[in-house]
Every structure is written in structure tokens, then in C-alpha cells.
Enzyme design. Structure first.
Site, short mmCIF file in Angstrom:
data_model
loop_
_atom_site.label_atom_id
_atom_site.label_comp_id
_atom_site.label_asym_id
_atom_site.label_seq_id
_atom_site.Cartn_x
_atom_site.Cartn_y
_atom_site.Cartn_z
N ASP A 10 0.85 -1.18 0.00
CA ASP A 10 0.00 0.00 0.00
C ASP A 10 0.89 1.24 0.00
O ASP A 10 1.68 1.44 0.92
CB ASP A 10 -0.92 0.01 1.22
CG ASP A 10 -1.85 1.21 1.24
OD1 ASP A 10 -2.75 1.28 0.38
OD2 ASP A 10 -1.66 2.09 2.10
N GLU B 36 -2.08 -1.33 -5.95
CA GLU B 36 -3.35 -0.78 -6.39
C GLU B 36 -3.13 0.15 -7.57
O GLU B 36 -2.12 0.86 -7.64
CB GLU B 36 -4.00 -0.01 -5.24
CG GLU B 36 -5.40 0.50 -5.54
CD GLU B 36 -6.02 1.20 -4.34
OE1 GLU B 36 -7.20 1.58 -4.44
OE2 GLU B 36 -5.32 1.37 -3.33
N CYS C 154 -13.11 -4.59 5.88
CA CYS C 154 -12.53 -5.24 7.06
C CYS C 154 -11.79 -6.51 6.61
O CYS C 154 -12.38 -7.39 5.99
CB CYS C 154 -13.62 -5.58 8.06
SG CYS C 154 -13.01 -6.48 9.53
N CYS D 61 -13.50 -9.78 8.75
CA CYS D 61 -14.81 -10.34 8.42
C CYS D 61 -15.29 -9.94 7.03
O CYS D 61 -16.40 -10.32 6.64
CB CYS D 61 -15.84 -9.92 9.47
SG CYS D 61 -16.18 -8.13 9.50
N CYS E 101 -14.18 -1.85 13.02
CA CYS E 101 -15.24 -2.49 12.23
C CYS E 101 -16.51 -2.58 13.07
O CYS E 101 -16.49 -3.08 14.20
CB CYS E 101 -14.78 -3.87 11.78
SG CYS E 101 -16.05 -4.79 10.86
N CYS F 246 -17.52 -6.74 13.45
CA CYS F 246 -16.78 -7.66 14.32
C CYS F 246 -15.98 -6.97 15.40
O CYS F 246 -15.41 -7.64 16.27
CB CYS F 246 -15.85 -8.54 13.48
SG CYS F 246 -14.53 -7.62 12.66
N ASP G 145 -3.58 1.88 6.68
CA ASP G 145 -2.70 1.40 5.63
C ASP G 145 -2.42 -0.10 5.75
O ASP G 145 -2.35 -0.81 4.73
CB ASP G 145 -1.38 2.18 5.66
CG ASP G 145 -1.59 3.65 5.38
OD1 ASP G 145 -2.60 4.00 4.73
OD2 ASP G 145 -0.75 4.47 5.80
#
Length: 457
Positions: free
Chosen positions: A247, A331, A384, A387, A403, A406, A413
Site C-alpha cells: 500500500d 493498487e 474489514c 470479516c 469495524c 466484528c 494502511d
């Protein structure tokens, strides 16, 4: 409407040849008139080899430097004249010109009394400048670049490209990979600082001589060599390929899926005060004075230092990542669009994301690795990793979040790097399982190039 369409219609055939000869001053093709025309093709690569550029600094003598400066100016002039000729031919006469026509026009320029100084420059070097112009138009017609613009003396890079007939190469038998390089129109060889040898026994395919704003001369040697593939990197204790999610950020330059980070060097900020002082000093100097030129040289040397340090750091980082991992996942950022933001522009320039991604791209191809480019709309930041619940859109100022499904607490990052790794491995296996058993995955896998049904599976 019909008249406008008729005016925009391209002129071809006998009428086009007449306009080229009588109006534009381009002579007809005299050589091989009995043969059919063939499209220009690039030089074929030797199977199993990779093209690689080795960059060396050299120290020219005063006559060599003067001749090279003249060559840089001639290449710039020929490029601009070729561009003006092609623009005039199309806008005024609807005649399309290519490299062959501009090359024949170059012959006329070299023999014209006002531009006979072009004969002091190697014709192959000037032809390469016209090839670069033709490549610029090709990229424009493909939608990969903007319309070509004229080159300016103090804005464009000073460079000249020499093909195999434009230089002489003599390898030193005592030190393989080093030797003497003599350019066309020069009698003495260049004083090259061989920081590392070329592949022993190989001959440079092409040379590009450049001069940066700090006044340093470099020669870039393009060679074809067989680069040894790295052994496959597996996850310890299994046969699964080792993958890493990368990232890119502005607080940390790189965040990996294991939580490791690489600090942002922030070189522009480090030298900000010195640059500001020199810029103020430059504006106080009188235009055209020697003091102003000396201050400008100081600024150029400082920018060259920043560029060298940045490139060396990125080179070491990308080499380490490629050596340690089989699959690298990044990305698709769309750096050009992000550069439009006034707040992010300087930080992105300092981070040099584009250079980092380019290095990963060609190094994975060299060493038998795979670079997976995840779609830019993939919600890596707000998904997330525990989950797989998609959260709300996060502002750039939010560095960690919890989150709601969960209760897992995520670093922004680090969570994005984990999601990128998982998504990249999914795309990698989709491509790998669709290949025959004896085929390896391609060096670059783009989510945008895969069928929509496969990418969304």
C-alpha cells in the site's frame, strides 16, 4: 455539413504526392522505386533476452562537450521542424506525413544553404529525432499521450540517440564489460566512469547521450542480455507462492501486509529551506548575468542530488521486494488524476509513486515474478480484513478505524495492504488456473484487463 466533411477528407494518391513535392518541398522517393513499400518495423529482440539500460557518467573534453551541445540543439531543431511540417501538411492540405517523408525532408534541409550546418551532425542521430517525433504521434493517435509539442532549449531534456552505425564500441579484453566508446563526428573516445560492467561479450544496441540541468553528461547503453531468473519464492512449509500486499502512502512511503513500513524520505521538505534561499537569491540576480547563472547551477545541482538519493532509495526498496516475494500486489492509483489535487501534488512528487510502480513492473518481468495491479475502485481501505464487511467511506485524516460488524481495530494502511494481498492472490490464481500446465503466469496481471465476470467472481 457535407462540405465540412469533404474539407476534412484526407488527400491521398497522386494528388498527395504532388502536394508533397511541389508545395511542401518533400522530394519523391528515388531509391527502390520498383519495390513495394513496407511498413517500418522495430528491431527484433533476440529470443530469451531482455533489453536493459545501463547508465554511466562520462567527462567530455571541451571539444567533445561543444560538439555534443551542438548535437543536442540540432536534434531539437529537427524535431521542431518535422513537427511544423507535419502540422502544416495536415491543417493546410489534409496530407498525412510519416517518418519516411520527414526523413526525405531532412535530406533537403542538410543541403540547403541556410541549414547546411546540419551536415556537421551525424545524419543517423537526426533521423532518430524524427523517429521520436513519429513515436509521439503514434502514442497520440492511440490515446496514450497528448498532442506533440515543440521542444524548448531550457525546458526539454538535452539528449541525442545513436544507433549501432553511429558509434564505435571496443571492449577491453582485460576488463570485460568495459571498453572505449567513440561517437560519430568525434575522433576521441569518451572518458566513461565504468561504475559497473556491461554484460561481458555483449555489444550495446543503442546509445543515448544526455546532459542534465546540473551540467552532468551521461551515456545510456541499451543492451540485450539473458537475465537469470530468481528461484521461486514459496511460503515457508508450503508450495504456495509468497505474496506481499503493498500500500503506497504519504505518511509511510510503503506499508506491507505484515505491518512493516518504509519511511517517507521527504527529501523536498528536508532541503526546503536551502531551496527557498537559493530561489530568493536567484530572483534577486539580474537576468543574463553570470551571478544568476551560478545560482541557477547551484539549484540544479541540489535538485540533482535529491533526484539521485530518491532514485537510489526506490531502487533498493523495489529490488528487495522483488527478491523476497513471488507475487507483488499494488493498487491502480491513477497518479495523473491524483496529481490534480493541490494538497497532494507536492507530496506525490516527493514520494515518486510513478517511478516506484515502473520499477516494480520491469523488475518483475526481469526476474520471473508477477505484479498484480488491483482495480482502483476496489475498497481496500474500508473493507474489514477480518470479516470482509465493507465500512463507510473514510476521510484521509482517519488513520485507524473499528469495524462495526466484528469490532476489529484496523490501521488504515495495514488493513489496505492485507486486502490488496488477498485480492491480488485471488486474481493471480484465476489467471494461473486458466493457463496450460506448462505456462507460467504473465509478469503483470491487471484487474482492468480481465473479463468483468472473472474479476468480480
Amino acid at each position: 455539413m457535407a462540405e465540412a466533411a469533404e474539407q476534412k477528407k484526407r488527400v491521398t494518391g497522386v494528388e498527395a504526392k504532388r502536394l508533397k513535392r511541389e508545395v511542401l518541398g518533400i522530394p519523391d522517393q528515388r531509391k527502390h522505386q520498383q519495390r513495394g513499400t513496407k511498413p517500418l518495423t522495430a528491431r527484433a529482440k533476440v529470443p530469451g533476452t531482455q533489453q536493459r539500460v545501463y547508465r554511466y557518467r562520462f567527462y567530455p573534453t571541451e571539444p567533445q562537450a561543444e560538439q555534443l551541445l551542438q548535437t543536442f540543439g540540432a536534434c531539437r531543431w529537427v524535431y521542431n521542424e518535422g513537427l511544423a511540417l507535419r502540422v502544416k501538411a495536415w491543417e493546410e492540405h489534409r496530407v498525412s506525413l510519416g517518418f519516411a517523408e520527414t526523413s526525405r525532408a531532412l535530406t533537403g534541409w542538410r543541403h540547403a544553404p541556410k541549414t547546411s550546418w546540419l551536415q556537421e551532425i551525424s545524419s543517423t542521430v537526426l533521423q532518430q529525432s524524427l523517429r521520436h517525433l513519429d513515436s509521439a504521434f503514434t502514442r497520440f493517435f492511440k490515446g496514450a499521450a497528448k498532442y506533440p509539442k515543440p521542444k524548448r532549449k531550457h525546458r526539454s531534456r538535452d539528449s541525442a540517440t545513436y544507433v549501432r552505425t553511429g558509434f564505435r564500441w571496443h571492449e577491453n579484453p582485460e576488463r570485460p564489460g568495459t571498453g572505449l566508446i567513440a561517437l560519430a563526428k568525434q575522433t576521441e573516445p569518451l572518458d566513461v566512469h565504468w561504475s559497473r560492467p556491461l554484460p561481458a561479450g555483449g555489444t550495446p544496441v543503442k546509445l543515448t547521450v544526455t546532459r542534465d540541468r546540473a551540467g552532468r553528461f551521461f551515456v545510456l547503453c541499451l543492451v540485450e542480455e539473458r537475465i537469470a531468473q530468481l528461484p521461486t519464492a514459496f511460503v515457508p512449509g508450503s508450495h504456495a507462492p509468497k505474496a506481499v500486499g503493498i500500500d503506497l502512502g504519504l505518511i509511510s512511503l510503503v506499508t506491507l501486509d505484515d505491518g512493516g513500513t518504509v519511511d517517507h524520505p521527504r527529501l523536498l521538505k528536508k532541503y526546503e529551506k536551502k531551496l527557498s534561499r537559493l530561489q530568493k537569491e536567484l530572483h534577486r540576480k539580474q537576468r543574463g548575468s553570470s551571478n544568476r547563472d551560478r545560482t541557477r547551477a547551484k539549484i540544479a545541482k541540489l535538485y540533482a542530488l535529491i533526484s539521485d538519493v530518491r532514485k537510489d532509495g526506490l531502487d533498493q526498496l523495489t529490488t528487495r521486494l522483488v527478491r523476497e516475494n513471488q507475487v507483488l500486489v499494488v493498487e491502480d492509483l491513477g497518479v495523473a488524476n491524483l496529481m490534480r489535487s493541490v494538497k497532494l501534488r507536492n507530496a506525490i512528487i516527493d514520494a515518486s509513486w510513478g517511478t516506484l510502480l515502473d520499477m516494480l513492473r520491469y523488475k518483475t518481468a526481469w526476474y520471473g515474478r508477477t505484479l498484480v495491479v488491483v482495480d482502483r475502485f476496489f475498497p481496500s481501505t474500508r473493507l474489514c480484513s477480518a470479516c470482509h464487511t465493507k465500512g463507510e467511506q473514510l476521510d484521509l485524516s482517519v488513520r485507524s478505524w473499528t469495524c462495526a460488524a466484528c469490532g476489529a481495530v484496523h490501521d488504515r494502511d495495514g488493513n489496505a495492504a492485507l486486502n490488496l494481498r488477498d485480492e491480488g492472490l485471488r486474481l493471480y490464481w484465476l489467471v494461473a488456473m486458466a493457463l496450460p500446465p506448462d505456462r507460467t503466469p504473465p509478469p503483470v496481471i491487471r484487474a482492468s484487463d480481465l473479463p468483468e465476470c472473472v474479476a468480480a467472481a
